[in-house]
Design a protein around this motif. Structure first.
Motif, PDB file in Angstrom:
ATOM      1  N   PHE A 156      17.313 -26.879 -45.374  1.00 51.31           N
ATOM      2  CA  PHE A 156      16.342 -25.850 -45.732  1.00 51.31           C
ATOM      3  C   PHE A 156      17.039 -24.557 -46.137  1.00 51.31           C
ATOM      4  CE2 PHE A 156      13.529 -22.282 -44.717  1.00 51.31           C
ATOM      5  CZ  PHE A 156      12.451 -22.586 -45.527  1.00 51.31           C
ATOM      6  N   VAL A 189       8.128 -26.002 -49.377  1.00 50.73           N
ATOM      7  CA  VAL A 189       8.938 -27.213 -49.371  1.00 50.73           C
ATOM      8  C   VAL A 189       8.032 -28.424 -49.505  1.00 50.73           C
ATOM      9  CG1 VAL A 189      10.462 -28.664 -47.977  1.00 50.73           C
ATOM     10  CG2 VAL A 189      10.700 -26.180 -47.902  1.00 50.73           C
ATOM     11  N   VAL A 226      12.440 -33.542 -48.847  1.00 52.46           N
ATOM     12  CA  VAL A 226      13.335 -33.612 -47.683  1.00 52.46           C
ATOM     13  C   VAL A 226      13.746 -35.067 -47.465  1.00 52.46           C
ATOM     14  CG1 VAL A 226      13.607 -33.122 -45.228  1.00 52.46           C
ATOM     15  CG2 VAL A 226      12.205 -31.604 -46.637  1.00 52.46           C
ATOM     16  N   PHE A 233       9.170 -29.787 -38.869  1.00 55.71           N
ATOM     17  CA  PHE A 233       8.903 -28.403 -39.290  1.00 55.71           C
ATOM     18  C   PHE A 233       7.911 -27.728 -38.343  1.00 55.71           C
ATOM     19  CE2 PHE A 233      11.032 -29.579 -43.215  1.00 55.71           C
ATOM     20  CZ  PHE A 233      11.647 -28.391 -43.576  1.00 55.71           C
TER      21      PHE A 233
END
Length: 102
Positions: free
Chosen positions: A29, A56, A61, A80
């Motif tokens: 990140f 994001v 990811v 997250f």
């Protein structure tokens, strides 16, 4: 004991009860935020805080970090959510013409 894992203090990782996968996601990140996210950053002007937020895409990811073994957006979201719960990251929702982004 090795001092840092992916630029994060191992002592702090233990203090926040984070594992090496969390450290790798946070490292991803931070690299993404200062690198290729420039078009996805917005500034919070609502409270004159001037905080920068980045959007994001959870599937990104998973695409970038297949080695973590998390194969669902729900699994990434949980990580997250945990960062937000621990005060490491902050969540902000923004209503745009293209819908809601968090």
């Amino acid at each position: 004991m090795k001092y840092s894992i992916f630029q994060y203090s191992q002592e702090k990782l233990l203090e926040y009860n984070l594992d090496v996968i969390d450290a790798l996601i946070l490292s991803w990140f931070s690299d993404f935020f200062v690198g290729s996210m420039e078009k996805r950053i917005f500034k919070d002007e609502s409270n004159n805080t001037g905080k920068l937020f980045g959007w994001v895409k959870l599937s990104k990811v998973m695409e970038d970090l297949p080695c973590i073994g998390i194969n669902s957006e729900k699994g990434i979201k949980r990580r997250f959510d945990n960062f937000v719960e621990k005060g490491i990251l902050e969540r902000k929702s923004l209503i745009t013409q293209n819908g809601k982004k968090t």
